[in-house]
Design a protein around this motif. Structure first.
Motif, PDB file in Angstrom:
ATOM      1  N   THR A 112      17.535   2.170 -13.334  1.00 28.82           N
ATOM      2  CA  THR A 112      18.110   2.661 -14.759  1.00 28.82           C
ATOM      3  C   THR A 112      18.899   1.904 -15.668  1.00 28.82           C
ATOM      4  O   THR A 112      20.383   2.504 -15.932  1.00 28.82           O
ATOM      5  CB  THR A 112      18.134   4.087 -14.204  1.00 28.82           C
ATOM      6  OG1 THR A 112      19.080   4.065 -13.875  1.00 28.82           O
ATOM      7  CG2 THR A 112      16.876   4.845 -14.138  1.00 28.82           C
ATOM      8  N   GLU A 170      20.923   9.828 -21.738  1.00 27.16           N
ATOM      9  CA  GLU A 170      19.368   9.157 -20.269  1.00 27.16           C
ATOM     10  C   GLU A 170      19.945   9.978 -19.840  1.00 27.16           C
ATOM     11  O   GLU A 170      19.386  10.491 -18.347  1.00 27.16           O
ATOM     12  CB  GLU A 170      18.408   8.788 -20.719  1.00 27.16           C
ATOM     13  CG  GLU A 170      17.913   8.204 -22.673  1.00 27.16           C
ATOM     14  CD  GLU A 170      17.625   7.234 -22.799  1.00 27.16           C
ATOM     15  OE1 GLU A 170      16.186   7.151 -23.266  1.00 27.16           O
ATOM     16  OE2 GLU A 170      18.197   6.214 -22.682  1.00 27.16           O
ATOM     17  N   ILE A 210      18.308  13.381 -17.843  1.00 28.58           N
ATOM     18  CA  ILE A 210      18.252  12.973 -15.695  1.00 28.58           C
ATOM     19  C   ILE A 210      18.868  13.229 -14.529  1.00 28.58           C
ATOM     20  O   ILE A 210      18.113  14.408 -13.419  1.00 28.58           O
ATOM     21  CB  ILE A 210      18.064  11.655 -15.484  1.00 28.58           C
ATOM     22  CG1 ILE A 210      17.114  10.579 -15.714  1.00 28.58           C
ATOM     23  CG2 ILE A 210      17.380  11.038 -13.520  1.00 28.58           C
ATOM     24  CD1 ILE A 210      17.063   9.385 -16.057  1.00 28.58           C
ATOM     25  N   ARG A 229      18.586  16.720 -14.955  1.00 29.23           N
ATOM     26  CA  ARG A 229      16.805  17.554 -14.199  1.00 29.23           C
ATOM     27  C   ARG A 229      16.519  17.253 -12.909  1.00 29.23           C
ATOM     28  O   ARG A 229      15.669  18.409 -12.192  1.00 29.23           O
ATOM     29  CB  ARG A 229      15.639  16.403 -15.025  1.00 29.23           C
ATOM     30  CG  ARG A 229      14.210  16.921 -14.653  1.00 29.23           C
ATOM     31  CD  ARG A 229      13.276  15.291 -15.084  1.00 29.23           C
ATOM     32  NE  ARG A 229      14.047  15.271 -16.189  1.00 29.23           N
ATOM     33  CZ  ARG A 229      13.112  13.275 -16.578  1.00 29.23           C
ATOM     34  NH1 ARG A 229      12.850  12.631 -16.077  1.00 29.23           N
ATOM     35  NH2 ARG A 229      13.760  13.301 -17.851  1.00 29.23           N
ATOM     36  N   TYR A 230      16.789  16.777 -12.125  1.00 29.13           N
ATOM     37  CA  TYR A 230      17.281  16.384 -10.735  1.00 29.13           C
ATOM     38  C   TYR A 230      18.479  17.373 -10.005  1.00 29.13           C
ATOM     39  O   TYR A 230      18.629  17.436  -8.728  1.00 29.13           O
ATOM     40  CB  TYR A 230      16.674  15.344 -10.291  1.00 29.13           C
ATOM     41  CG  TYR A 230      15.690  14.404 -10.763  1.00 29.13           C
ATOM     42  CD1 TYR A 230      14.681  14.814 -10.511  1.00 29.13           C
ATOM     43  CD2 TYR A 230      15.547  13.578 -11.838  1.00 29.13           C
ATOM     44  CE1 TYR A 230      13.077  14.207 -11.240  1.00 29.13           C
ATOM     45  CE2 TYR A 230      14.375  12.942 -12.761  1.00 29.13           C
ATOM     46  CZ  TYR A 230      13.654  13.560 -11.422  1.00 29.13           C
ATOM     47  OH  TYR A 230      11.920  13.211 -12.053  1.00 29.13           O
ATOM     48  N   THR A 279      21.460   7.822 -11.529  1.00 26.84           N
ATOM     49  CA  THR A 279      20.120   8.050 -11.897  1.00 26.84           C
ATOM     50  C   THR A 279      18.939   7.299 -11.403  1.00 26.84           C
ATOM     51  O   THR A 279      17.727   6.964 -11.035  1.00 26.84           O
ATOM     52  CB  THR A 279      20.432   8.030 -13.310  1.00 26.84           C
ATOM     53  OG1 THR A 279      20.799   6.819 -13.631  1.00 26.84           O
ATOM     54  CG2 THR A 279      20.728   8.957 -14.163  1.00 26.84           C
ATOM     55  N   CYS A 308      17.704   8.541  -8.412  1.00 25.40           N
ATOM     56  CA  CYS A 308      16.703   9.930  -8.824  1.00 25.40           C
ATOM     57  C   CYS A 308      15.721   8.962  -8.788  1.00 25.40           C
ATOM     58  O   CYS A 308      14.316  10.353  -8.350  1.00 25.40           O
ATOM     59  CB  CYS A 308      16.720  11.143  -9.870  1.00 25.40           C
ATOM     60  SG  CYS A 308      18.682  11.612  -9.774  1.00 25.40           S
ATOM     61  N   MET A 309      15.211   8.223  -9.600  1.00 21.24           N
ATOM     62  CA  MET A 309      14.046   7.934  -9.726  1.00 21.24           C
ATOM     63  C   MET A 309      12.840   7.095  -8.252  1.00 21.24           C
ATOM     64  O   MET A 309      11.702   7.243  -8.412  1.00 21.24           O
ATOM     65  CB  MET A 309      14.168   5.843 -10.731  1.00 21.24           C
ATOM     66  CG  MET A 309      14.264   6.544 -11.564  1.00 21.24           C
ATOM     67  SD  MET A 309      13.390   7.278 -12.984  1.00 21.24           S
ATOM     68  CE  MET A 309      14.489   9.033 -13.104  1.00 21.24           C
TER      69      MET A 309
END
Length: 403
Positions: free
Chosen positions: A265, A272, A276, A279-280, A299, A302-303
Motif C-alpha cells: 500500500t 486512502e 482503510i 474500515r478495519y 494498511t 490490513c490488506m
C-alpha cells in the motif's frame, strides 16, 4: 522531438508488447512513447468479456511503468476519450496538432503492417508519421516485410518505413492468452504487475481465490499495487527475510509472504490510508494522521489479513515494520531488519547492520531503531512513540550496539 505511438486493444498487454516497445525506444531514439488503447477498433469487434476501458487503460499504464522510463513512456486515454471508432489517421492528426514540429512514429506488428494499405486514409497516415513494424522471427519478419515495404514506398514515395525483426519475441496472440487466463494459466506471458492486476480484478474469466494464492501469484498481486521502481526493494526484502528466518529459526514461508506484502500500500494517498484504517478498526494517533507515510505498514497489514488471508503472524510483522515496538516477536524483528538492510539499500551504517543481522538479531534491531531516531532528530521531525518504546525496551533488556 521523436514521439512513438503504440496503439492497439492491449487486451491484455503482454511481454511481446513490452519487448517491442522497449526496442522501439532504443532503435528509433524516441523521446516519448505513447501507449494508446483503442476504444472501438475499426478492423474487428472487441471480444466478449473484454474489460471496460478503465481496466484496459490501467493495464496500459502498468505496461508503461514496467518499462522503467518515467520521462518517456506513458499511457494515453485519447482514443478512449474520443467517440466512435479509433482511426489511426485521426489520432495522428490530433497528436500533430498537439505537438507541432514533432517527428511521429507509428509502431505496429506484422499483421497490421501487411494490411496498412487497406486502412482508412493510408496516405494521410504515412504523411503524418513514419512506420516501424516488428516481426517475431526472420521468416515472420523480412520475408514478409520486404514486399510490403517496397509496395508502400512505391505507392507513397515520401513514406518513412523501418522494419525490425525481434527473434525470440513472445509468440502468443491476445486471443490465446485470454483463453489461457480463463483456464488458470497464462501468467508466464505477462509482466507480473499486469498479471496481478488481472487476478485482483477477476478479468478474462480468472477466478483466483485471493486468500489462497501461491507465491508467484501473491508476488504478482503485490507488484500490481505498487510502482515498478519499488519492486526491486520488495523482492530484496522478501529474500532477505527468508534468509534471516532460516538463520533464526522462524517460519520461512511466513517471512516470505510478509516480505512480499510489506509495501503493497506504499503508493496510496493519505486519505486512502485513513479510510482503510477506519474500515478495519485500526486506531490512529495524531502523528499518524498528520504523517500518512507511517500508515503503509498498518494498511499493508490490513490488506495482508483481509484481502490475502494471511495469518496473524504475517499481519503483525507487516504492521510493525515501520515504527517497530517494544517486545517484538522474532518474525517482527526479521521483517523490520530485512526491510532496513536488503541488498538494494545504501546508507551509512548498513554494512554494520548486515553483519549484526546474522550474528545478533536484537543488536541489529536496536541499530536500525537508533539510526531511525537519529535521522528523525536530525531532520527535526517527531519520532513515533512506538519507536521510542522499542528503543527503551531493547536498552532495558541489556541490548547494546557498538557503532
Amino acid at each position: 522531438m521523436k514521439i512513438g505511438i503504440y496503439g492497439g486493444t492491449f487486451n491484455p498487454p503482454h511481454l511481446g508488447h513490452l519487448a517491442a516497445a522497449r526496442t522501439a525506444v532504443d532503435v528509433l531514439g524516441l523521446d516519448k512513447l505513447l501507449i494508446i488503447p483503442d476504444a472501438i477498433p475499426p478492423h474487428k469487434e472487441l471480444p466478449e468479456g473484454t474489460p471496460n476501458p478503465e481496466h484496459r487503460l490501467a493495464m496500459a499504464a502498468k505496461m508503461a511503468d514496467v518499462l522503467l522510463m518515467p520521462e518517456v513512456a506513458e499511457a494515453s486515454p485519447m482514443e478512449l476519450d474520443r467517440a466512435g471508432k479509433s482511426y489511426t489517421a485521426d489520432t495522428l492528426a490530433q497528436l500533430k496538432e498537439e505537438h507541432p514540429g514533432a517527428e511521429l512514429w507509428l509502431l505496429m506488428g506484422t499483421d497490421m503492417f501487411l494490411t496498412l494499405h487497406l486502412w482508412r486514409e493510408p496516405e494521410r497516415i504515412l504523411e503524418l508519421a513514419g512506420v516501424c513494424a516488428f516481426g517475431r522471427t526472420e521468416q515472420d519478419g523480412e520475408e514478409l516485410f520486404a514486399p510490403q515495404r517496397e509496395h508502400l514506398q512505391k505507392a507513397y514515395p515520401r513514406a518513412k518505413i523501418t522494419t525490425i525483426t525481434l527473434p525470440g519475441l513472445v509468440d502468443v496472440s491476445s486471443t490465446q492468452l485470454r483463453e489461457l487466463l480463463a483456464r488458470g494459466g497464462g501468467g508466464e506471458y505477462l509482466p507480473p504487475s499486469i498479471y496481478g492486476y488481472i487476478l485482483r480484478n477477476g478479468l478474462y474469466g480468472t477466478c483466483a481465490d485471493l486468500k489462497h494464492l501461491d507465491i508467484p501469484e501473491l508476488r504478482a498481486c503485490s507488484y500490481s499495487m505498487v510502482m515498478e521502481k519499488r519492486v526491486r526493494h520488495i523482492r530484496g526484502t522478501e529474500e532477505e527475510a527468508v534468509r534471516l528466518a532460516r538463520r533464526w529459526g522462524a517460519g520461512e514461508d511466513m517471512a516470505r509472504r510478509a516480505g512480499i506484502l510489506h509495501d503493497c500500500t506504499k503508493y496510496l494517498t493519505g486519505g486512502e490510508h485513513i479510510a482503510i484504517c477506519q474500515r478495519y478498526g485500526v486506531p490512529l494517533d495524531d502523528l499518524e494522521r498528520a504523517a500518512p507515510k507511517l500508515l503503509h505498514s498498518k494498511t499493508g497489514a490490513c490488506m495482508a489479513r483481509h484481502i490475502f488471508g494471511e495469518p496473524d503472524e504475517v499481519y503483525e510483522a507487516i504492521f510493525w515494520h515501520t515504527t517497530a515496538k517494544a517486545d517484538m516477536s522474532t518474525l517482527e524483528k526479521i521483517l523490520y531488519v530485512a526491510d532496513y538492510m536488503e541488498p538494494n539499500r545504501s546508507f551509512d551504517g548498513v554494512e554494520r547492520l548486515r553483519e549484526l543481522a546474522y550474528s545478533d538479531l536484537d543488536k541489529a534491531l536496536l541499530l536500525g531503531v537508533e539510526i531511525t531516531v537519529q535521522e528523525m532528530e536530525d531532520r527535526k521531525l517527531p519520532v513515533h512513540k512506538n519507536t521510542l518504546q522499542a528503543l527503551a525496551w531493547l536498552r532495558e533488556h541489556g541490548v547494546t550496539t557498538e557503532r
